[in-house]
Design a protein around this motif. Sequence first.
Motif, PDB file in Angstrom:
ATOM      1  N   GLY A  26     -25.132 -90.304 -78.050  1.00 12.68           N
ATOM      2  CA  GLY A  26     -24.145 -91.266 -78.523  1.00 12.68           C
ATOM      3  C   GLY A  26     -22.829 -91.217 -77.787  1.00 12.68           C
ATOM      4  N   SER A  27     -22.253 -90.023 -77.650  1.00 10.71           N
ATOM      5  CA  SER A  27     -20.926 -89.916 -77.033  1.00 10.71           C
ATOM      6  C   SER A  27     -20.902 -90.373 -75.581  1.00 10.71           C
ATOM      7  CB  SER A  27     -20.402 -88.474 -77.146  1.00 10.71           C
ATOM      8  OG  SER A  27     -20.124 -88.174 -78.495  1.00 10.71           O
ATOM      9  N   PRO A  28     -21.795 -89.863 -74.706  1.00 11.51           N
ATOM     10  CA  PRO A  28     -21.733 -90.329 -73.317  1.00 11.51           C
ATOM     11  C   PRO A  28     -22.068 -91.805 -73.169  1.00 11.51           C
ATOM     12  CG  PRO A  28     -23.596 -88.836 -73.639  1.00 11.51           C
ATOM     13  CD  PRO A  28     -22.750 -88.748 -74.866  1.00 11.51           C
ATOM     14  N   LEU A  29     -22.958 -92.337 -74.032  1.00 13.86           N
ATOM     15  CA  LEU A  29     -23.274 -93.757 -73.942  1.00 13.86           C
ATOM     16  C   LEU A  29     -22.089 -94.608 -74.372  1.00 13.86           C
ATOM     17  CD1 LEU A  29     -26.978 -93.960 -75.157  1.00 13.86           C
ATOM     18  CD2 LEU A  29     -26.094 -94.296 -72.847  1.00 13.86           C
ATOM     19  N   ASN A  30     -21.380 -94.165 -75.415  1.00 15.72           N
ATOM     20  CA  ASN A  30     -20.170 -94.883 -75.832  1.00 15.72           C
ATOM     21  C   ASN A  30     -19.127 -94.846 -74.727  1.00 15.72           C
ATOM     22  OD1 ASN A  30     -21.231 -95.531 -78.316  1.00 15.72           O
ATOM     23  ND2 ASN A  30     -20.300 -93.794 -79.376  1.00 15.72           N
ATOM     24  N   PHE A  31     -19.011 -93.683 -74.070  1.00 12.64           N
ATOM     25  CA  PHE A  31     -18.062 -93.538 -72.964  1.00 12.64           C
ATOM     26  C   PHE A  31     -18.428 -94.491 -71.832  1.00 12.64           C
ATOM     27  CE2 PHE A  31     -16.771 -91.463 -68.970  1.00 12.64           C
ATOM     28  CZ  PHE A  31     -15.429 -91.234 -69.224  1.00 12.64           C
ATOM     29  N   ALA A  32     -19.726 -94.572 -71.511  1.00 15.05           N
ATOM     30  CA  ALA A  32     -20.182 -95.446 -70.435  1.00 15.05           C
ATOM     31  C   ALA A  32     -19.927 -96.905 -70.760  1.00 15.05           C
ATOM     32  CB  ALA A  32     -21.667 -95.218 -70.175  1.00 15.05           C
ATOM     33  N   LEU A  33     -20.219 -97.295 -72.000  1.00 14.19           N
ATOM     34  CA  LEU A  33     -20.008 -98.684 -72.400  1.00 14.19           C
ATOM     35  C   LEU A  33     -18.534 -99.052 -72.377  1.00 14.19           C
ATOM     36  CD1 LEU A  33     -22.584 -98.900 -75.333  1.00 14.19           C
ATOM     37  CD2 LEU A  33     -22.731-100.054 -73.116  1.00 14.19           C
ATOM     38  N   ALA A  34     -17.685 -98.119 -72.806  1.00 17.90           N
ATOM     39  CA  ALA A  34     -16.245 -98.384 -72.788  1.00 17.90           C
ATOM     40  C   ALA A  34     -15.755 -98.563 -71.359  1.00 17.90           C
ATOM     41  CB  ALA A  34     -15.496 -97.234 -73.471  1.00 17.90           C
ATOM     42  N   ALA A  35     -16.271 -97.725 -70.440  1.00 13.43           N
ATOM     43  CA  ALA A  35     -15.858 -97.823 -69.041  1.00 13.43           C
ATOM     44  C   ALA A  35     -16.314 -99.145 -68.428  1.00 13.43           C
ATOM     45  CB  ALA A  35     -16.436 -96.647 -68.247  1.00 13.43           C
ATOM     46  N   LEU A  36     -17.528 -99.573 -68.770  1.00 16.07           N
ATOM     47  CA  LEU A  36     -18.046-100.815 -68.224  1.00 16.07           C
ATOM     48  C   LEU A  36     -17.332-102.038 -68.788  1.00 16.07           C
ATOM     49  CD1 LEU A  36     -21.872-100.017 -68.324  1.00 16.07           C
ATOM     50  CD2 LEU A  36     -20.434-100.218 -66.288  1.00 16.07           C
ATOM     51  N   ALA A  37     -16.791-101.901 -69.994  1.00 15.58           N
ATOM     52  CA  ALA A  37     -16.155-103.034 -70.656  1.00 15.58           C
ATOM     53  C   ALA A  37     -14.759-103.319 -70.124  1.00 15.58           C
ATOM     54  CB  ALA A  37     -16.099-102.790 -72.157  1.00 15.58           C
ATOM     55  N   HIS A  38     -14.205-102.413 -69.358  1.00 16.77           N
ATOM     56  CA  HIS A  38     -12.840-102.567 -68.864  1.00 16.77           C
ATOM     57  C   HIS A  38     -12.838-102.592 -67.341  1.00 16.77           C
ATOM     58  CE1 HIS A  38     -12.363-100.902 -72.932  1.00 16.77           C
ATOM     59  NE2 HIS A  38     -11.278-101.639 -72.964  1.00 16.77           N
ATOM     60  N   SER A  39     -12.158-103.576 -66.806  1.00 10.23           N
ATOM     61  CA  SER A  39     -12.133-103.712 -65.357  1.00 10.23           C
ATOM     62  C   SER A  39     -10.915-103.046 -64.734  1.00 10.23           C
ATOM     63  CB  SER A  39     -12.146-105.197 -64.973  1.00 10.23           C
ATOM     64  OG  SER A  39     -11.028-105.870 -65.543  1.00 10.23           O
ATOM     65  N   GLU A  40      -9.964-102.594 -65.584  1.00  9.73           N
ATOM     66  CA  GLU A  40      -8.761-101.991 -65.021  1.00  9.73           C
ATOM     67  C   GLU A  40      -9.042-100.565 -64.546  1.00  9.73           C
ATOM     68  OE1 GLU A  40      -8.444-101.178 -69.507  1.00  9.73           O
ATOM     69  OE2 GLU A  40      -9.001-102.865 -68.252  1.00  9.73           O
ATOM     70  N   PHE A  41      -8.082-100.003 -63.836  1.00  9.05           N
ATOM     71  CA  PHE A  41      -8.216 -98.623 -63.383  1.00  9.05           C
ATOM     72  C   PHE A  41      -8.197 -97.686 -64.583  1.00  9.05           C
ATOM     73  CE2 PHE A  41      -6.661-100.719 -59.560  1.00  9.05           C
ATOM     74  CZ  PHE A  41      -7.444-100.122 -58.577  1.00  9.05           C
ATOM     75  N   ASN A  42      -8.923 -96.582 -64.462  1.00 12.77           N
ATOM     76  CA  ASN A  42      -8.897 -95.582 -65.522  1.00 12.77           C
ATOM     77  C   ASN A  42      -8.634 -94.213 -64.928  1.00 12.77           C
ATOM     78  OD1 ASN A  42     -11.441 -94.473 -64.648  1.00 12.77           O
ATOM     79  ND2 ASN A  42     -12.483 -96.161 -65.693  1.00 12.77           N
ATOM     80  N   ALA A  43      -8.575 -93.207 -65.786  1.00  8.42           N
ATOM     81  CA  ALA A  43      -8.227 -91.859 -65.341  1.00  8.42           C
ATOM     82  C   ALA A  43      -9.169 -91.343 -64.262  1.00  8.42           C
ATOM     83  CB  ALA A  43      -8.224 -90.912 -66.543  1.00  8.42           C
ATOM     84  N   ASN A  44     -10.463 -91.650 -64.370  1.00  6.45           N
ATOM     85  CA  ASN A  44     -11.434 -91.194 -63.375  1.00  6.45           C
ATOM     86  C   ASN A  44     -11.103 -91.685 -61.971  1.00  6.45           C
ATOM     87  OD1 ASN A  44     -14.133 -91.663 -65.749  1.00  6.45           O
ATOM     88  ND2 ASN A  44     -12.963 -89.835 -65.331  1.00  6.45           N
ATOM     89  N   ASP A  45     -10.524 -92.885 -61.875  1.00  2.00           N
ATOM     90  CA  ASP A  45     -10.165 -93.430 -60.569  1.00  2.00           C
ATOM     91  C   ASP A  45      -9.085 -92.594 -59.876  1.00  2.00           C
ATOM     92  OD1 ASP A  45     -11.870 -95.735 -60.611  1.00  2.00           O
ATOM     93  OD2 ASP A  45     -10.501 -96.648 -62.051  1.00  2.00           O
TER      94      ASP A  45
END
Length: 199
Positions: A13-32
């Motif tokens: 659940g947690s990593p899938l939620n994380f993946a979906l959240a990342a895919l839902a946003h096109s802006e830069f995030n901390a990983n970038d």
Amino acid sequence: MITLPVVGTPSWGSPLNFALAALAHSEFNANDHGLLAWTYDVAQVSTSATPTSGTIRLIKLPYVTQSVSITSVALHVNTAAVTGTAGQNFVGLYSSSGTRLAQSADCTTDFATSGAKVIALTAPYAAVPGRYYVAVLANAGTPPALGQSSSSASTVGNFNLVASAARFANGPAAQTSLPATITMTGLTPSANATWAGIA
């Protein structure tokens, strides 16, 4: 980077939620930017403020959605400290209940120059999903001015939050080291939306 559990391990659940959240946003995030998490996009840093010498600044991170190893704390020093007190400057990591989980060695030298700072913890912290706070303690004639997005009423950055759950807050004063515990109900919400991250 998104780490998924291998076959046979629990909690997708947690990593899938994380993946979906990342895919839902096109802006830069901390990983970038090579970070695990941050308070908000570092490009929003537009000003700075100097914390009170000896008063702990607490900065809440977004909910950590998967188990990670936290090795460093990231800050931006806009203006270097003046006359730092050696052995009395630290960054650290606290739980949402106010327990110190990890801390750096003395970072007086880090605060003595301006720029992006990624300050190592003395030992990695194995974080599980949950809420964490970055803590900053500066003791100096003039503490470092820390990068932030705004300086407005404390009710803006802490909208609809009680003091013990504030995103940006000041903790105990007259400190020379990071205490083992902080009484979260004693926090004072801060108008300074200080930027911080973890790596």
